[in-house]
Design a protein around this motif. Structure first.
Motif, PDB file in Angstrom:
ATOM      1  N   GLU A  75      39.676  39.613  29.769  1.00 29.50           N
ATOM      2  CA  GLU A  75      40.084  41.006  29.987  1.00 29.50           C
ATOM      3  C   GLU A  75      40.852  41.536  28.785  1.00 29.50           C
ATOM      4  OE1 GLU A  75      38.930  42.586  32.442  1.00 29.50           O
ATOM      5  OE2 GLU A  75      38.306  40.971  33.773  1.00 29.50           O
ATOM      6  N   VAL A  88      42.620  38.611  26.828  1.00 32.60           N
ATOM      7  CA  VAL A  88      43.389  37.614  27.561  1.00 32.60           C
ATOM      8  C   VAL A  88      42.494  37.023  28.656  1.00 32.60           C
ATOM      9  CG1 VAL A  88      44.343  39.276  29.233  1.00 32.60           C
ATOM     10  CG2 VAL A  88      45.606  37.196  28.721  1.00 32.60           C
ATOM     11  N   TYR A  89      42.749  35.771  29.011  1.00 34.91           N
ATOM     12  CA  TYR A  89      42.096  35.176  30.174  1.00 34.91           C
ATOM     13  C   TYR A  89      42.910  35.561  31.402  1.00 34.91           C
ATOM     14  CZ  TYR A  89      39.428  32.168  27.010  1.00 34.91           C
ATOM     15  OH  TYR A  89      38.583  31.696  26.033  1.00 34.91           O
ATOM     16  N   GLU A  90      42.229  36.082  32.441  1.00 35.40           N
ATOM     17  CA  GLU A  90      42.921  36.481  33.669  1.00 35.40           C
ATOM     18  C   GLU A  90      42.368  35.687  34.853  1.00 35.40           C
ATOM     19  OE1 GLU A  90      44.600  40.444  35.961  1.00 35.40           O
ATOM     20  OE2 GLU A  90      43.401  40.668  34.156  1.00 35.40           O
ATOM     21  N   LEU A  97      47.919  35.980  34.395  1.00 39.02           N
ATOM     22  CA  LEU A  97      47.314  35.857  33.072  1.00 39.02           C
ATOM     23  C   LEU A  97      47.531  34.439  32.581  1.00 39.02           C
ATOM     24  CD1 LEU A  97      48.593  39.168  31.440  1.00 39.02           C
ATOM     25  CD2 LEU A  97      46.449  38.772  32.685  1.00 39.02           C
ATOM     26  N   TRP A 146      41.866  35.108  38.974  1.00 43.71           N
ATOM     27  CA  TRP A 146      41.626  35.957  40.142  1.00 43.71           C
ATOM     28  C   TRP A 146      41.469  35.122  41.402  1.00 43.71           C
ATOM     29  CZ3 TRP A 146      41.896  41.030  39.061  1.00 43.71           C
ATOM     30  CH2 TRP A 146      41.715  41.412  37.734  1.00 43.71           C
ATOM     31  N   GLY A 203      45.910  42.427  30.809  1.00 47.13           N
ATOM     32  CA  GLY A 203      45.225  42.242  32.079  1.00 47.13           C
ATOM     33  C   GLY A 203      44.812  43.546  32.725  1.00 47.13           C
ATOM     34  N   THR A 204      44.121  43.434  33.853  1.00 50.07           N
ATOM     35  CA  THR A 204      43.624  44.594  34.584  1.00 50.07           C
ATOM     36  C   THR A 204      43.865  44.402  36.079  1.00 50.07           C
ATOM     37  OG1 THR A 204      41.419  43.623  34.807  1.00 50.07           O
ATOM     38  CG2 THR A 204      41.792  45.011  32.876  1.00 50.07           C
ATOM     39  N   PRO A 255      44.281  40.068  41.455  1.00 50.72           N
ATOM     40  CA  PRO A 255      44.728  39.394  40.240  1.00 50.72           C
ATOM     41  C   PRO A 255      45.749  38.317  40.602  1.00 50.72           C
ATOM     42  CG  PRO A 255      45.622  41.633  40.351  1.00 50.72           C
ATOM     43  CD  PRO A 255      44.704  41.460  41.519  1.00 50.72           C
TER      44      PRO A 255
END
Length: 89
Positions: free
Chosen positions: A69, A25-27, A41, A29, A73-74, A38
């Motif tokens: 990521e 996934v694109y996250e 997403l 920040w 997500g992270t 974060p």
């Protein structure tokens, strides 16, 4: 990207992103003092574009970044940003 310093929010969208496998996934920040946070997403791109994402909590000195990521997500980036943007003062 559109930002409101008064509301401490940004609206972020993209064009030209490749589709990712289901495991990625694109996250988004917020990167700056005192830490990296974060901001959401990005929905999967359709024809290379993502729908807008609203992120809040912007503080002076923040930059905006996008990483790839694991799905879901992270809490901290695990890869180098593919997009990194400074924000006007």
């Amino acid at each position: 990207m559109v930002l409101s310093r008064a509301q401490q929010k940004i609206i972020f969208t993209t064009a030209g992103l490749s589709a990712l496998p289901a495991t990625k996934v694109y996250e988004l920040w917020l990167i700056g003092p005192p830490r990296i946070r974060p901001a959401g997403l990005l929905p999967p791109p359709s024809a290379g574009k993502t729908p807008p994402v609203l992120a809040s909590g912007l503080v002076a000195g923040d930059m905006v970044g996008v990483t790839v990521e694991p799905a879901g997500g992270t809490s901290a980036p695990t890869t180098t940003p593919i997009v990194l943007m400074s924000l006007p003062a």
